[in-house]
Design an enzyme around this catalytic site. Structure first.
Site, PDB file in Angstrom:
ATOM      1  N   CYS A 263       0.838  -1.202   0.000  1.00 27.18           N
ATOM      2  CA  CYS A 263       0.000   0.000   0.000  1.00 27.18           C
ATOM      3  C   CYS A 263       0.871   1.249   0.000  1.00 27.18           C
ATOM      4  CB  CYS A 263      -0.917  -0.014   1.218  1.00 27.18           C
ATOM      5  SG  CYS A 263      -1.942   1.453   1.342  1.00 27.18           S
TER       6      CYS A 263
ATOM      7  N   CYS B 262      -0.379   4.137   2.110  1.00 23.61           N
ATOM      8  CA  CYS B 262      -0.175   3.955   3.562  1.00 23.61           C
ATOM      9  C   CYS B 262       1.287   4.211   3.936  1.00 23.61           C
ATOM     10  CB  CYS B 262      -0.490   2.525   4.013  1.00 23.61           C
ATOM     11  SG  CYS B 262      -1.966   1.803   3.345  1.00 23.61           S
ATOM     12  N   ASP B 263       2.193   3.648   3.171  1.00 27.13           N
ATOM     13  CA  ASP B 263       3.591   3.568   3.620  1.00 27.13           C
ATOM     14  C   ASP B 263       4.585   4.407   2.808  1.00 27.13           C
ATOM     15  OD1 ASP B 263       2.827   1.779   5.596  1.00 27.13           O
ATOM     16  OD2 ASP B 263       3.019   0.053   4.282  1.00 27.13           O
TER      17      ASP B 263
END
Ligand code: NDP
Length: 315
Positions: free
Chosen positions: A135, A138-139
């Site tokens: 992701c 997300c990261d």
């Protein structure tokens, strides 16, 4: 047999939000948390884009807070996985943990999420959370100024690569064929971005590094049987080879789209079976965000409330 008005299957942001709304509507929902209580977010590092958390929040902690919020209004959260369900007539009957128990439900919200596909390399497990991610939104932030690789050649991979190119100094795309499957507009965006390099005809053999990922072993096919092994130095390895909605337990009883996502009808979260609603990633091939999943969970619970009211009125 035990009966509930509202059975919620799954414990990500969609399931917990549905539980908050359903319990506040006095539906006394029962929620089965599944194999990974809290869902995909519990394996991401930090969530920085969920409104209301200006300093970011640990994924696990956020799911714990959602859970506590649902519990506060009386939602009955249970460990266990719904392994099959009979949707042929109401009340629907769900089987938990391969027959350990059963429960009948007037209405069901399916919020079982989707699982990112991984290549199946041992190194992916070894470095998960330490350089391996599925992701970018997300990261990605943790790779500012670093070098990353994105595996896949579809729209998701192109989108993730474009997103990462604004943060990382360089982005490799590792594409197993000699073309991108993504839409033309996404392809153009990738090819027009100077710090994205597409490695065609290339597969990942392994990852290396001491603490976290420091590089990938790759193989490039130059025409059978010729192949060339080479390494690239990277700090992050992002999988974007598709997601698999978690629908096996439904055994084909709900209409799915061509990619396996539950089809919802109209403006709400209704599915092809009356009384069954779907929310979150299991029904969302497009956005796959915690906030959108939560929104769909809210809608599904409101839909259940209206559905039960209408059915008790004899409509
Ligand atoms: P796709 O299935 O479209 O693409 C998956 C990609 O991963 C393909 O390039 C595929 O290669 C590759 N792949 C699969 N398995 C492996 C493997 N084992 N090793 C290496 N590569 C592998 O998935 P997406 O998640 O990209 O997209 C899913 C759907 O969502 C699509 O319909 C897409 O159009 C849509 N979408 C739309 C967006 C938008 O419009 N903005 C954004 C994101 C997704 P190969 O081509 O060789 O099979």
């Amino acid at each position: 047999m035990e009966t509930t008005k509202c059975l919620i299957i799954g414990s990500g942001p969609a399931g917990y939000t549905a539980a908050i709304y359903a319990s506040r509507a006095n539906l006394s929902p029962v929620l089965y948390e599944g194999e990974q209580p809290g869902g995909q977010l519990t394996i991401t590092t930090e969530i920085e884009n969920f409104p209301g958390y200006p300093d970011g929040v640990d994924g696990y902690e956020m799911m714990e807070q959602l859970r506590r919020q649902a519990a506060r209004f009386g939602a009955d959260m249970r460990q266990g996985k719904v392994t099959s369900i009979d949707l042929s007539h109401r009340p629907f009957v769900a089987t938990i943990d391969d027959g350990a128990s059963t429960i009948a439900a007037e209405a069901v919200i399916v919020a079982t999420g989707a699982s990112a596909r991984y290549l199946g390399l041992e190194d992916e497990t070894k470095f998960r959370g330490r350089g391996v991610s599925a992701c970018a939104t997300c990261d990605g932030f943790f790779y500012r100024g670093k070098v990353v690789a994105v595996v896949g050649g579809g729209d998701t991979a192109c989108e993730e690569a474009s997103y990462l190119s604004n943060l990382a100094s360089k982005v490799y795309m590792i594409v197993r064929k000699d073309y991108l499957r993504a839409s033309k507009v996404m392809q153009k965006r990738v090819f027009d971005t100077p710090n994205i390099e597409v490695l065609f005809n290339t597969n990942t053999v392994g990852l290396f590094g001491s603490q976290g990922v420091e590089g990938a072993h790759l193989v490039r096919y130059k025409g059978t049987p010729q192949e060339e092994m080479f390494d690239i130095a990277i700090d992050g390895f992002f999988l974007a080879i598709g997601h698999k909605p978690n629908t096996e337990f439904l055994d084909g009883q709900l209409e799915l789209d061509g990619s396996g996502y539950i089809v919802t009808k109209g403006v709400g979260q209704a599915t092809s079976v009356e009384g069954v609603f779907a929310a979150g990633d299991v029904a969302d091939p497009h956005y796959r965000q915690a906030i959108t999943a939560a929104g769909m969970g809210c809608k599904a619970a409101l839909d259940v409330e209206r559905f039960l009211l209408a059915s008790s009125d004899g409509h």
